[in-house]
Motif scaffolding. Structure first.
Motif, short mmCIF file in Angstrom:
data_model
loop_
_atom_site.label_atom_id
_atom_site.label_comp_id
_atom_site.label_asym_id
_atom_site.label_seq_id
_atom_site.Cartn_x
_atom_site.Cartn_y
_atom_site.Cartn_z
N ALA A 88 0.85 -1.19 0.00
CA ALA A 88 0.00 0.00 0.00
C ALA A 88 0.89 1.23 0.00
O ALA A 88 1.70 1.42 0.91
CB ALA A 88 -0.92 0.00 1.22
N HIS A 90 1.00 5.46 -0.28
CA HIS A 90 0.21 6.67 -0.11
C HIS A 90 1.08 7.88 -0.40
O HIS A 90 2.17 8.01 0.15
CB HIS A 90 -0.35 6.77 1.32
CG HIS A 90 -1.24 5.64 1.68
ND1 HIS A 90 -2.57 5.63 1.33
CD2 HIS A 90 -1.00 4.49 2.32
CE1 HIS A 90 -3.11 4.50 1.76
NE2 HIS A 90 -2.18 3.80 2.36
N GLU A 91 0.56 8.77 -1.25
CA GLU A 91 1.20 10.06 -1.52
C GLU A 91 0.56 11.05 -0.56
O GLU A 91 -0.66 11.20 -0.52
CB GLU A 91 0.94 10.51 -2.95
CG GLU A 91 1.54 9.59 -3.99
CD GLU A 91 1.29 10.09 -5.39
OE1 GLU A 91 1.37 11.32 -5.63
OE2 GLU A 91 0.97 9.25 -6.26
N MET A 92 1.40 11.75 0.21
CA MET A 92 0.88 12.63 1.25
C MET A 92 1.58 13.98 1.24
O MET A 92 2.70 14.09 0.77
CB MET A 92 1.06 11.96 2.62
CG MET A 92 0.47 10.56 2.66
SD MET A 92 0.62 9.78 4.26
CE MET A 92 -0.88 10.41 4.99
#
Length: 96
Positions: A88, A90-92
């Protein structure tokens, strides 16, 4: 532009933990040398050795995208194909 933070949760299959760990470790040094890499930190869960966590910061999304096309990242993906239970990403963006 604000820097891009990437979090990646990597879960290795039970019989592939050593392979995944070894291949993740190989990616760290060359990734840290890439243009735009601020930090590239690999962690392993203390209670579940199959659970790895990558915390990265990049100057821009485009430079992170270039990282995904790097030879060392592609080699990791090829070698660990079929060895992951879950991945998984995630771009944050940091807000505070």
């Amino acid at each position: 532009m604000t820097k891009l933070t990437i979090t990646a949760t990597i879960i290795a299959k039970a019989d592939c933990i050593d392979l995944v760990k070894s291949e993740l470790e190989k990616v760290v040094a060359p990734s840290r040398k890439e243009n735009g890499c601020i930090n590239y930190d690999l962690h392993q869960d203390n209670q579940d050795p199959a659970h790895f966590f990558m915390f990265e910061n990049w100057e821009t999304r485009e430079l992170w995208q270039a990282h995904l096309e790097s030879a060392h990242f592609k080699q990791f993906a090829t070698i660990t194909e079929g060895a992951l239970e879950n991945l998984a990403i995630h771009e944050m963006t940091q807000i505070v």
